[in-house]
Design a protein around this motif. Structure first.
Motif, PDB file in Angstrom:
ATOM      1  N   ALA A 177      28.949 100.586  48.444  1.00 41.96           N
ATOM      2  CA  ALA A 177      28.915 102.047  48.586  1.00 41.96           C
ATOM      3  C   ALA A 177      28.412 102.455  49.964  1.00 41.96           C
ATOM      4  CB  ALA A 177      28.050 102.684  47.490  1.00 41.96           C
ATOM      5  N   ASP A 178      28.660 101.617  50.969  1.00 37.42           N
ATOM      6  CA  ASP A 178      28.305 101.920  52.362  1.00 37.42           C
ATOM      7  C   ASP A 178      26.819 102.179  52.543  1.00 37.42           C
ATOM      8  OD1 ASP A 178      31.035 101.930  53.601  1.00 37.42           O
ATOM      9  OD2 ASP A 178      31.338 103.480  52.090  1.00 37.42           O
ATOM     10  N   ARG A 179      26.009 101.473  51.752  1.00 36.33           N
ATOM     11  CA  ARG A 179      24.558 101.572  51.951  1.00 36.33           C
ATOM     12  C   ARG A 179      24.174 100.737  53.166  1.00 36.33           C
ATOM     13  NH1 ARG A 179      23.863 100.969  46.005  1.00 36.33           N
ATOM     14  NH2 ARG A 179      23.483  98.763  46.401  1.00 36.33           N
ATOM     15  N   TYR A 180      23.617 101.375  54.152  1.00 36.45           N
ATOM     16  CA  TYR A 180      23.194 100.690  55.378  1.00 36.45           C
ATOM     17  C   TYR A 180      21.676 100.551  55.380  1.00 36.45           C
ATOM     18  CZ  TYR A 180      27.697 100.752  57.794  1.00 36.45           C
ATOM     19  OH  TYR A 180      29.000 100.522  58.154  1.00 36.45           O
ATOM     20  N   GLY A 212      33.365 104.434  53.923  1.00 39.58           N
ATOM     21  CA  GLY A 212      32.913 105.819  53.786  1.00 39.58           C
ATOM     22  C   GLY A 212      31.844 106.109  54.817  1.00 39.58           C
ATOM     23  N   LEU A 213      31.231 107.274  54.669  1.00 38.51           N
ATOM     24  CA  LEU A 213      30.139 107.619  55.578  1.00 38.51           C
ATOM     25  C   LEU A 213      28.946 106.706  55.304  1.00 38.51           C
ATOM     26  CD1 LEU A 213      30.173 111.525  55.600  1.00 38.51           C
ATOM     27  CD2 LEU A 213      30.777 109.974  57.475  1.00 38.51           C
ATOM     28  N   PRO A 214      28.307 106.211  56.346  1.00 28.10           N
ATOM     29  CA  PRO A 214      27.136 105.345  56.128  1.00 28.10           C
ATOM     30  C   PRO A 214      26.030 106.084  55.394  1.00 28.10           C
ATOM     31  CG  PRO A 214      27.881 105.233  58.411  1.00 28.10           C
ATOM     32  CD  PRO A 214      28.628 106.362  57.769  1.00 28.10           C
ATOM     33  N   ASP A 215      25.453 105.406  54.419  1.00 29.76           N
ATOM     34  CA  ASP A 215      24.295 105.941  53.707  1.00 29.76           C
ATOM     35  C   ASP A 215      23.052 105.279  54.291  1.00 29.76           C
ATOM     36  OD1 ASP A 215      22.251 106.554  52.001  1.00 29.76           O
ATOM     37  OD2 ASP A 215      23.063 105.456  50.290  1.00 29.76           O
ATOM     38  N   PRO A 216      22.249 106.017  55.054  1.00 34.57           N
ATOM     39  CA  PRO A 216      21.115 105.371  55.749  1.00 34.57           C
ATOM     40  C   PRO A 216      19.920 105.109  54.857  1.00 34.57           C
ATOM     41  CG  PRO A 216      21.192 107.694  56.281  1.00 34.57           C
ATOM     42  CD  PRO A 216      22.358 107.442  55.375  1.00 34.57           C
ATOM     43  N   GLY A 217      19.997 105.453  53.565  1.00 37.69           N
ATOM     44  CA  GLY A 217      18.903 105.101  52.668  1.00 37.69           C
ATOM     45  C   GLY A 217      18.091 106.295  52.233  1.00 37.69           C
ATOM     46  N   PRO A 218      17.165 106.066  51.294  1.00 37.72           N
ATOM     47  CA  PRO A 218      16.335 107.165  50.788  1.00 37.72           C
ATOM     48  C   PRO A 218      15.497 107.784  51.908  1.00 37.72           C
ATOM     49  CG  PRO A 218      16.092 105.183  49.445  1.00 37.72           C
ATOM     50  CD  PRO A 218      16.858 104.782  50.660  1.00 37.72           C
TER      51      PRO A 218
END
Lengths: 177, 430
Positions: free
Chosen positions: B124-127, B383-389
């Motif tokens: 899920a594009d979690r970076y 997808g768009l990068p998810d930079p985290g919580p």
């Protein structure tokens, strides 16, 4: 700018004409010249920042004097320890004015700030109980009880002042107007 | 009855010492009010800022992710990018499973020291970034090895004294565990074993010969299940386990030796060629792929070294790549439908009649690894990068925010309460 200049001029005129009377009240409340100066300057400063909005500046400044005095002493908790001694009431001997003033000043200094304020308002400024209550932010009943307790304490602390403050029994109404 | 008191009070008031009122009260009072207003506004803004930034941090640490069921499936993104600024650190926000891990200069969190952070891309594009506490050896030894299932990273670590240890990072929990002595060489194709090499003495030096030992560990437990003694000689440059885990190919200098589980050995001289990676064994366990020169993989019989021209793969690089003498440009990391999947510089490529790029990392990436378990699905568009919580992203700046807030609060308190200062002064004076 014009409003501020006018307010400054009006304020300075007030200080010039009324600071003497206000200073005397401050002195009676504090019993100390330096404390009286601080108290009066604090009250004047608080009035200065809202000078344009005050309808009755003197009433405002006086109210600040009384409430601030109580507030200061409450914060400092510097109420001096009272050393109550059983001293039989003696007949009041005629005393010189100076000596009476000194005795009264010492006795006032051993009252609580609120009791001092009540006495100053009621017997120096000749305010009624109804006028005194809002100035101190309390009920009329509280003014009555504080007055009664203040006079009782003066009598206990300085029996030589009995003639000044009366010799009524505890709980008896005094000075109602 | 109290007329005497009234008279005495008035006399006391009249006899009071003069009380002076200094000039300028009006202007001083208004200046002080302006300062208080400014201080109050600044304090409020600082408190709001602290609330916005620090408040959500109470959720840290993030719970471990279930690596078995990652959201979005395990399909590889066909392109990965440099993580956005303030991307969360892996240790504060586990990613669960890593599909792609790469290193490149200039990643977020790079502090300029020798331990460069890694970029970790999960489902899920979690970076995430991982600022390695490890001492990073030379590129030839590889600074990290991603397990085929994407759950673990093996990393060499040399705390002191020239003795290497291997550390295992669990990407599902962010826990770091020290395994046996040695430098990690490769995962087995099924991810159940890992190969380490250890030497007697300081392995960081450049002077052979060094006796030592090859150790095969069961993973993730880390127990040693197989040992192969190494006599003094060249350093081990590569090793690979056969698909069934029975045979172990080890290359020392130009010599390739195959160790069978039963104790038999065979070998050949590879010349200038190098074992082509952790999946150098062909799926049937008969041949080994060697990288003879850039862009050319050659299949040879595992036990004799005889060339097998049918299974060789010439000219695999889809675009020109910089070649370094230390690192083979092509590293075979998996097999897909009979074709090898190689990592070539900043790309993972499936070889065959027409090479096909599976994953592209940012240009300039010098280490790229993929979870081979993800090759079961076709690559997908990223997808768009998810930079985290939020909490994990900004945790590192929280101490600075708190410090600033405390300083501002202290200033506000001083400016806000001149009466307090006056009372203190009175108490001291009296």
């Amino acid at each position: 700018v014009v409003d501020t200049a006018e307010a400054r001029a009006s304020f300075e005129e007030f200080v010039r004409t009324r600071s003497g009377s206000l200073a005397r009240s401050a002195y009676l409340l504090t019993g100390d010249r330096h404390h009286a100066e601080d108290l009066l300057q604090t009250a004047l400063a608080r009035a200065a920042v809202r000078w344009e909005r005050l309808d009755n500046p003197e009433a405002y400044v006086r109210r600040i004097l009384y409430t601030q005095m109580v507030s200061w002493w409450r914060q400092l908790r510097r109420r001096p320890a009272e050393a109550l001694v059983e001293v039989p009431a003696e007949a009041v001997q005629p005393a010189a004015e100076v000596e009476t003033r000194l005795v009264l000043s010492r006795a006032l200094g051993r009252l609580t700030p609120r009791q001092r304020a009540v006495l100053v308002l009621r017997f120096y400024e000749d305010r009624t109980e109804q006028q005194t209550a809002p100035l101190l932010g309390c009920a009329v009943g509280t003014v009555k009880s504080q007055t009664r307790h203040a006079l009782q304490r003066l009598r206990m602390l300085s029996p030589e002042l009995a003639e000044l403050v009366g010799v009524r029994a505890p709980g008896e109404e005094v000075g109602s107007r | 009855m109290t007329a005497g008191l009234r008279r005495a009070l008035r006399e006391a008031a009249e006899a009071a010492p003069p009380v002076t009122v200094p000039p300028g009260i009006f202007d001083r009072a208004r200046r002080r009010r302006r300062r208080r207003t400014i201080a109050a506004v600044a304090g409020t803004l600082a408190a709001l800022l602290a609330l916005v930034i620090v408040g959500p941090l109470w959720t840290w640490p993030a719970p471990a992710l279930d690596a078995g069921r990652p959201p979005g499936g395990l399909a590889l993104p066909d392109t990965v990018v440099v993580p956005p600024g303030m991307t969360a650190d892996l240790r504060r926000a586990p990613v669960g499973t890593a599909l792609v891990v790469f290193h490149r200069e200039g990643l977020p969190g790079a502090g300029g020291d020798e331990n460069e952070p890694l970029a970790v891309v999960g489902p899920a594009d979690r970076y995430r970034v991982y600022d390695r506490p490890e001492w990073t050896p030379s590129a030839r030894d590889q600074s990290f090895l991603l397990s085929p299932d994407g759950r673990y990273l093996l990393m060499p670590n040399m705390p002191s004294g020239g003795v290497y240890h291997t550390r295992l990072l669990d990407l599902g929990t962010s826990r770091l565990r020290t395994l046996d002595e040695g430098i990690p060489l490769a995962w087995s194709p099924d991810g159940r074993q890992a190969i380490l090499v250890t030497y007697e003495g300081d392995a960081s030096g450049s002077a052979p010969p060094l006796p030592g030992e090859i150790r095969v560990l069961s993973m993730p437990g880390g127990e040693v299940v197989r040992r192969v003694a190494l006599s003094a000689g060249d350093k081990v440059v590569a090793a690979a386990l056969s698909p069934d885990g029975a045979a172990l190919a080890v290359q020392r200098g130009a010599s390739v030796t195959v160790y069978d589980r039963e104790g038999g050995t065979a070998g050949f001289d590879a010349g200038v060629a190098l074992l082509a990676g952790p999946a150098a064994w062909t799926p049937d366990g008969a041949d080994l792929l060697l990288q003879k020169q850039p862009g050319q993989l050659v299949a040879v019989a595992a036990r004799t070294g005889m060339p097998d021209p049918v299974r060789s793969y010439p000219a695999v690089t889809p675009h020109p790549l910089p070649y370094t003498a230390d690192l083979p440009p092509e590293r075979v990391v998996a097999w897909q439908d009979g074709d090898p999947v190689v990592v070539v510089g900043d790309q993972a490529v499936r070889l065959g009649v027409t090479p096909r790029v599976l994953v592209s990392a940012p240009a300039g990436s010098d280490e790229l690894q993929i979870a081979t378990v993800s090759l079961g699905s076709a690559p997908r568009a990223p997808g768009l990068p998810d930079p985290g919580p939020f909490a994990a992203r900004y945790w590192s700046v929280a101490p600075w925010v708190v410090t600033v807030v405390l300083v501002v609060a202290a200033i506000v308190l001083v400016l806000w309460s001149p009466r307090r200062r006056r009372l203190i002064w009175h108490a001291v004076r009296i």
